[in-house]
Design a protein around this motif. Structure first.
Motif, PDB file in Angstrom:
ATOM      1  N   GLN A   8      46.883  59.501  47.018  1.00  0.00           N
ATOM      2  CA  GLN A   8      46.619  58.491  45.897  1.00  0.00           C
ATOM      3  C   GLN A   8      45.628  57.557  46.523  1.00  0.00           C
ATOM      4  O   GLN A   8      44.517  57.389  45.858  1.00  0.00           O
ATOM      5  CB  GLN A   8      47.862  57.699  45.472  1.00  0.00           C
ATOM      6  CG  GLN A   8      47.469  56.817  44.144  1.00  0.00           C
ATOM      7  CD  GLN A   8      48.317  55.922  43.819  1.00  0.00           C
ATOM      8  OE1 GLN A   8      49.651  56.481  43.915  1.00  0.00           O
ATOM      9  NE2 GLN A   8      48.381  54.863  43.199  1.00  0.00           N
ATOM     10  N   ARG A   9      45.717  56.846  47.679  1.00  0.00           N
ATOM     11  CA  ARG A   9      44.674  56.004  48.270  1.00  0.00           C
ATOM     12  C   ARG A   9      43.514  56.683  48.574  1.00  0.00           C
ATOM     13  O   ARG A   9      42.377  56.077  48.309  1.00  0.00           O
ATOM     14  CB  ARG A   9      45.558  55.599  49.573  1.00  0.00           C
ATOM     15  CG  ARG A   9      44.327  54.582  50.238  1.00  0.00           C
ATOM     16  CD  ARG A   9      44.311  54.439  51.731  1.00  0.00           C
ATOM     17  NE  ARG A   9      44.305  55.619  52.487  1.00  0.00           N
ATOM     18  CZ  ARG A   9      43.002  56.065  52.687  1.00  0.00           C
ATOM     19  NH1 ARG A   9      41.945  55.423  52.511  1.00  0.00           N
ATOM     20  NH2 ARG A   9      42.871  57.291  53.544  1.00  0.00           N
ATOM     21  N   GLN A  10      43.378  57.821  49.201  1.00  0.00           N
ATOM     22  CA  GLN A  10      42.013  58.686  49.425  1.00  0.00           C
ATOM     23  C   GLN A  10      41.435  58.704  47.887  1.00  0.00           C
ATOM     24  O   GLN A  10      40.193  58.736  48.148  1.00  0.00           O
ATOM     25  CB  GLN A  10      42.388  59.876  49.972  1.00  0.00           C
ATOM     26  CG  GLN A  10      42.762  59.863  51.379  1.00  0.00           C
ATOM     27  CD  GLN A  10      43.140  61.121  52.051  1.00  0.00           C
ATOM     28  OE1 GLN A  10      43.228  62.204  51.327  1.00  0.00           O
ATOM     29  NE2 GLN A  10      43.163  61.164  53.479  1.00  0.00           N
ATOM     30  N   GLN A  11      42.158  59.147  46.900  1.00  0.00           N
ATOM     31  CA  GLN A  11      41.512  59.184  45.497  1.00  0.00           C
ATOM     32  C   GLN A  11      40.775  57.929  45.110  1.00  0.00           C
ATOM     33  O   GLN A  11      39.784  57.962  44.602  1.00  0.00           O
ATOM     34  CB  GLN A  11      42.321  59.884  44.622  1.00  0.00           C
ATOM     35  CG  GLN A  11      41.627  60.277  43.382  1.00  0.00           C
ATOM     36  CD  GLN A  11      40.657  61.309  43.422  1.00  0.00           C
ATOM     37  OE1 GLN A  11      40.772  62.239  43.926  1.00  0.00           O
ATOM     38  NE2 GLN A  11      39.460  60.855  42.683  1.00  0.00           N
ATOM     39  N   GLU A  12      41.571  56.907  45.344  1.00  0.00           N
ATOM     40  CA  GLU A  12      41.030  55.593  45.011  1.00  0.00           C
ATOM     41  C   GLU A  12      39.764  55.242  45.605  1.00  0.00           C
ATOM     42  O   GLU A  12      39.083  54.646  45.063  1.00  0.00           O
ATOM     43  CB  GLU A  12      42.174  54.607  45.095  1.00  0.00           C
ATOM     44  CG  GLU A  12      43.400  54.603  43.980  1.00  0.00           C
ATOM     45  CD  GLU A  12      44.528  53.911  44.562  1.00  0.00           C
ATOM     46  OE1 GLU A  12      44.648  53.372  45.307  1.00  0.00           O
ATOM     47  OE2 GLU A  12      45.435  53.942  43.620  1.00  0.00           O
ATOM     48  N   VAL A  13      39.618  55.637  47.065  1.00  0.00           N
ATOM     49  CA  VAL A  13      38.526  55.029  47.743  1.00  0.00           C
ATOM     50  C   VAL A  13      37.447  56.085  47.341  1.00  0.00           C
ATOM     51  O   VAL A  13      36.471  55.598  47.198  1.00  0.00           O
ATOM     52  CB  VAL A  13      38.856  55.461  49.369  1.00  0.00           C
ATOM     53  CG1 VAL A  13      37.674  55.566  50.315  1.00  0.00           C
ATOM     54  CG2 VAL A  13      40.006  54.429  49.809  1.00  0.00           C
ATOM     55  N   THR A  14      37.856  57.468  47.045  1.00  0.00           N
ATOM     56  CA  THR A  14      36.462  58.244  46.419  1.00  0.00           C
ATOM     57  C   THR A  14      35.927  57.737  45.232  1.00  0.00           C
ATOM     58  O   THR A  14      34.860  57.569  44.964  1.00  0.00           O
ATOM     59  CB  THR A  14      37.259  59.750  46.241  1.00  0.00           C
ATOM     60  OG1 THR A  14      37.738  60.127  47.513  1.00  0.00           O
ATOM     61  CG2 THR A  14      36.227  60.684  45.833  1.00  0.00           C
ATOM     62  N   SER A  17      52.941  60.624  52.048  1.00  0.00           N
ATOM     63  CA  SER A  17      51.979  61.494  51.962  1.00  0.00           C
ATOM     64  C   SER A  17      51.419  61.554  50.659  1.00  0.00           C
ATOM     65  O   SER A  17      50.086  61.405  50.268  1.00  0.00           O
ATOM     66  CB  SER A  17      52.482  63.193  52.344  1.00  0.00           C
ATOM     67  OG  SER A  17      52.938  63.184  53.612  1.00  0.00           O
ATOM     68  N   GLN A  18      52.230  61.397  49.618  1.00  0.00           N
ATOM     69  CA  GLN A  18      51.791  61.275  48.245  1.00  0.00           C
ATOM     70  C   GLN A  18      50.919  59.972  47.933  1.00  0.00           C
ATOM     71  O   GLN A  18      49.836  60.096  47.370  1.00  0.00           O
ATOM     72  CB  GLN A  18      53.127  61.331  47.389  1.00  0.00           C
ATOM     73  CG  GLN A  18      52.570  61.248  45.880  1.00  0.00           C
ATOM     74  CD  GLN A  18      54.152  61.303  44.731  1.00  0.00           C
ATOM     75  OE1 GLN A  18      54.970  61.239  45.270  1.00  0.00           O
ATOM     76  NE2 GLN A  18      53.556  61.321  43.627  1.00  0.00           N
ATOM     77  N   LEU A  19      51.386  58.891  48.344  1.00  0.00           N
ATOM     78  CA  LEU A  19      50.599  57.715  48.428  1.00  0.00           C
ATOM     79  C   LEU A  19      49.476  57.714  49.163  1.00  0.00           C
ATOM     80  O   LEU A  19      48.397  57.113  48.672  1.00  0.00           O
ATOM     81  CB  LEU A  19      51.554  56.418  48.704  1.00  0.00           C
ATOM     82  CG  LEU A  19      51.151  54.980  48.294  1.00  0.00           C
ATOM     83  CD1 LEU A  19      51.104  55.019  46.990  1.00  0.00           C
ATOM     84  CD2 LEU A  19      52.347  54.125  48.890  1.00  0.00           C
ATOM     85  N   GLU A  65      64.354  60.051  56.491  1.00  0.00           N
ATOM     86  CA  GLU A  65      62.964  60.087  57.128  1.00  0.00           C
ATOM     87  C   GLU A  65      62.145  60.945  56.405  1.00  0.00           C
ATOM     88  O   GLU A  65      60.938  60.811  56.008  1.00  0.00           O
ATOM     89  CB  GLU A  65      63.180  60.391  58.531  1.00  0.00           C
ATOM     90  CG  GLU A  65      61.821  60.442  59.490  1.00  0.00           C
ATOM     91  CD  GLU A  65      62.011  60.421  60.878  1.00  0.00           C
ATOM     92  OE1 GLU A  65      61.761  59.754  61.765  1.00  0.00           O
ATOM     93  OE2 GLU A  65      62.405  61.744  61.202  1.00  0.00           O
ATOM     94  N   GLN A  66      62.447  62.191  56.179  1.00  0.00           N
ATOM     95  CA  GLN A  66      61.623  63.496  55.434  1.00  0.00           C
ATOM     96  C   GLN A  66      61.237  62.845  54.001  1.00  0.00           C
ATOM     97  O   GLN A  66      60.243  63.022  53.605  1.00  0.00           O
ATOM     98  CB  GLN A  66      62.272  64.739  55.187  1.00  0.00           C
ATOM     99  CG  GLN A  66      62.719  65.159  56.549  1.00  0.00           C
ATOM    100  CD  GLN A  66      61.523  65.793  57.149  1.00  0.00           C
ATOM    101  OE1 GLN A  66      60.526  66.020  56.621  1.00  0.00           O
ATOM    102  NE2 GLN A  66      61.004  65.371  58.595  1.00  0.00           N
ATOM    103  N   ALA A  67      62.143  62.183  53.455  1.00  0.00           N
ATOM    104  CA  ALA A  67      61.884  61.636  51.949  1.00  0.00           C
ATOM    105  C   ALA A  67      60.782  60.637  52.104  1.00  0.00           C
ATOM    106  O   ALA A  67      60.017  60.504  51.215  1.00  0.00           O
ATOM    107  CB  ALA A  67      63.189  60.890  51.308  1.00  0.00           C
ATOM    108  N   HIS A  68      60.906  59.553  53.207  1.00  0.00           N
ATOM    109  CA  HIS A  68      59.972  58.684  53.429  1.00  0.00           C
ATOM    110  C   HIS A  68      58.567  59.212  53.699  1.00  0.00           C
ATOM    111  O   HIS A  68      57.613  58.697  53.019  1.00  0.00           O
ATOM    112  CB  HIS A  68      60.218  57.670  54.576  1.00  0.00           C
ATOM    113  CG  HIS A  68      61.142  56.664  54.295  1.00  0.00           C
ATOM    114  ND1 HIS A  68      62.563  56.748  54.036  1.00  0.00           N
ATOM    115  CD2 HIS A  68      61.046  55.369  53.970  1.00  0.00           C
ATOM    116  CE1 HIS A  68      63.172  55.766  53.703  1.00  0.00           C
ATOM    117  NE2 HIS A  68      62.207  54.893  53.565  1.00  0.00           N
ATOM    118  N   ILE A  69      58.377  60.386  54.428  1.00  0.00           N
ATOM    119  CA  ILE A  69      57.418  61.045  54.809  1.00  0.00           C
ATOM    120  C   ILE A  69      56.850  61.652  53.493  1.00  0.00           C
ATOM    121  O   ILE A  69      55.599  61.617  53.515  1.00  0.00           O
ATOM    122  CB  ILE A  69      57.512  62.123  55.979  1.00  0.00           C
ATOM    123  CG1 ILE A  69      57.837  61.335  57.196  1.00  0.00           C
ATOM    124  CG2 ILE A  69      56.392  62.889  56.052  1.00  0.00           C
ATOM    125  CD1 ILE A  69      58.369  62.147  58.525  1.00  0.00           C
TER     126      ILE A  69
END
Length: 164
Positions: free
Chosen positions: A59-65, A54-56, A46-50
């Protein structure tokens, strides 16, 4: 600029959340069977998934920006897909983005419900353990000491013989 990168990020986020949901289902079974070794491994998964989510998400926020800047819109603190939808004029892009967003939100809602169930089950298990311990421990009013067992300042013994 196209919304293709944002769509890819949303789809990857959905896949990771679905994978995390599978871990949550496995956690439910581990809690039911009290399989602590499996539960510990699932918590690590679960921690690895989280961490990946978080990293993805960054990345999504940067793409939106980047998308909003390309459209001439000043970035804000909260770079959401809803903001992209408000500033997209192409109907096909809006539909694709809306569907990807709804899909991700459904997965997140299901994951939240499953995690709530796991939390309740864990709490109930803890309550059961505490109740069992309380039944095994004697109550303070049930403890009965005889005088021969009690030592210390509660007994008034004179250690000096005053008649000597």
């Amino acid at each position: 600029m196209s919304i293709e990168k944002i769509l890819q990020s949303l789809n990857k986020l959905d896949m990771l959340h679905k994978s995390l949901l599978e871990v949550a289902y496995k956690k439910t079974e581990a809690i039911k069977t009290s399989d602590m070794d499996n539960l510990n491994q699932l918590l690590k998964d679960e921690q690895a998934h989280i961490a990946g989510i978080s990293q993805l998400e960054r990345q999504r926020q940067q793409e939106v920006t980047d998308y909003l800047r390309a459209k001439g819109i000043a970035p804000t603190d909260n770079q959401t897909v809803a903001l992209v939808l408000e500033n997209t004029n192409i109907l096909e892009e809006k539909e694709l983005l809306t569907e990807a967003r709804k899909k991700l939100l459904r997965t997140i809602k299901t994951l939240k419900n499953q995690n709530d169930l796991n939390q309740k089950m864990t709490f109930q298990s803890l309550q059961f353990v505490n109740m069992t311990l309380d039944m095994l421990r004697p109550k303070p009013d049930q403890i009965n000491y005889s005088n021969s067992e009690v030592k210390g300042p509660t007994q008034n013994k004179n250690y000096f013989d005053t008649q000597a």
